[in-house]
Design an enzyme around this catalytic site. Structure first.
Site, short mmCIF file in Angstrom:
data_model
loop_
_atom_site.label_atom_id
_atom_site.label_comp_id
_atom_site.label_asym_id
_atom_site.label_seq_id
_atom_site.Cartn_x
_atom_site.Cartn_y
_atom_site.Cartn_z
N SER A 115 0.85 -1.19 0.00
CA SER A 115 0.00 0.00 0.00
C SER A 115 0.88 1.24 0.00
CB SER A 115 -0.90 0.00 1.23
OG SER A 115 -1.47 1.27 1.43
N SER A 116 0.37 2.32 -0.56
CA SER A 116 1.13 3.57 -0.56
C SER A 116 1.32 4.14 0.83
CB SER A 116 0.44 4.61 -1.45
OG SER A 116 -0.87 4.88 -0.98
N CYS A 117 0.60 3.62 1.83
CA CYS A 117 0.75 4.13 3.20
C CYS A 117 2.07 3.68 3.83
CB CYS A 117 -0.42 3.72 4.07
SG CYS A 117 -0.44 1.99 4.53
N TYR A 144 -0.76 -0.96 10.27
CA TYR A 144 -0.96 -1.58 8.96
C TYR A 144 0.26 -1.36 8.08
CZ TYR A 144 -3.00 -2.32 4.31
OH TYR A 144 -3.25 -2.75 3.03
N LYS A 148 2.92 -4.08 6.24
CA LYS A 148 3.21 -4.11 4.81
C LYS A 148 4.71 -3.92 4.53
CE LYS A 148 -0.77 -5.07 3.10
NZ LYS A 148 -0.96 -6.33 2.36
N HIS A 187 -13.00 2.77 3.01
CA HIS A 187 -12.12 3.85 2.62
C HIS A 187 -12.95 5.03 2.13
CE1 HIS A 187 -8.94 0.56 2.10
NE2 HIS A 187 -8.58 1.29 3.13
#
Length: 333
Positions: A115-117, A144, A148, A187
């Site tokens: 994920s971009s997070c 989270y 990742k 989301h």
């Protein structure tokens, strides 16, 4: 007519898609099947990927040629803030089990989706892949993100120690058919679709949204992400993660106004600045993906319209008009 399989993966190869019922996994499953691959799937009831023994048995029995890891516990700001242990531990277990079992049975290619997070909250924009681990994460989804990041590290470790042809991709915010429209865990985009629709049906004068509306977000339709995943499986073999996005972002306010216009809601959008915004901006640098020949196909407005129509068809619960009241929504990562 079924198209020929993509060069780089053998025609008819057996590909296991972990998490095939989710937003991302279902799109990948459809796309791979349309390209002539044999797609292996299991529901959560059939296979709990947090169970190491069950995962080991599945891989020993099926021995897929390739694997796409789209299975994950996901959610927005509220869900991540209230259940960080679940987001950390469940995702760690899934990743450890699937990646290690895939290697043990000789899987040729594995794609891990992050994920971009994973990138720092204040990373320079647009975010390049080498921004990873260069600054503090966004606190609201830190658990989270760390899970990742551990998955990326696991991929790199298998490449370095065993020479495994495993890769990782970091998608931006994904939307489309099979999205989660639960207002407690969804989301931002599906939450806004549902809130604006319910406000329209109930003739509510306003929709109240978390934050200031100024953070910028990039969105990619699940169909485009699925296409990108096949491109990556076929053509990318590098230890560094590869970003997947459109290269275009908009403010949350602009997104909310676009959704309201698509739905036909004419009430007021009011932003509650006492609530958190999340990361101020997350625009990905997608030059590596573009270098592989991939480009997005689905315009944002068209994708929102199609997603709204899908939800109306599949929601299953008629929404009855009620008294005029404000609708509240959380903005998510």
């Amino acid at each position: 007519m079924v198209e020929m399989a993509t060069p780089g993966l053998a025609p008819g190869a057996r590909i296991y898609v972990a998490g095939h019922r989710g937003l991302v996994g279902s799109a990948i499953t459809r796309h791979l099947a349309s390209r002539g691959f044999e797609v292996l799937t299991r529901t959560h009831a059939e296979l709990d990927l947090t169970d190491a023994d069950a995962t080991t048995e599945f891989f020993a029995d099926t021995r897929p040629d390739h694997v796409v890891v789209a299975a994950a516990r996901v959610g927005g700001i509220m869900a991540n803030s209230t259940a960080p242990v679940d987001f950390l531990e469940d995702n760690l277990r899934i990743q450890l089990n699937v990646i290690s079992c895939a290697y043990r049975v000789g899987v040729q290619r594995l794609l891990f989706l992050g994920s971009s997070c994973i990138y720092p909250k204040l990373a320079p924009q647009p975010i390049t892949e080498d921004a990873l681990l260069t600054g503090p994460l966004e606190p609201t989804n830190e658990a989270y993100a760390i899970a990742k990041i551990a998955g990326i590290t696991q991929i790199q470790a298998y490449r370095r120690q065993y020479g495994a042809s495993f890769v990782s991709a970091m998608p931006t915010n994904v939307y489309g058919p099979a999205d989660n429209f639960d207002l407690e865990t969804s989301h931002v985009l599906p939450a806004l679709i549902r809130r604006c629709h319910e406000a329209k049906v109930s003739d509510a004068p306003e929709v109240v949204l978390w934050g200031t509306g100024t953070p910028r977000r990039e969105f990619i339709h699940a169909h485009d992400l699925a296409r990108a995943c096949l491109t990556i499986l076929s053509s990318y073999d590098d230890p560094a993660p590869i970003n997947v996005g459109t290269g275009v972002d908009q403010t949350i306010r602009e997104i909310a106004e676009l959704i309201a216009d698509v739905i036909g809601y004419s009430g007021r959008l009011r932003f509650d600045s006492t609530k958190p915004d999340g990361t101020p901006r997350k625009l990905l640098d997608v030059s590596r993906l573009h270098a592989l020949g991939w480009q997005p196909e689905v315009p944002l407005r068209d994708g929102i319209q199609a997603t709204y129509e899908w939800w109306l068809e599949h929601s299953g619960t008629p929404i009855v008009a009620g008294p005029r009241r404000a609708h509240r929504s959380t903005l998510t990562r």
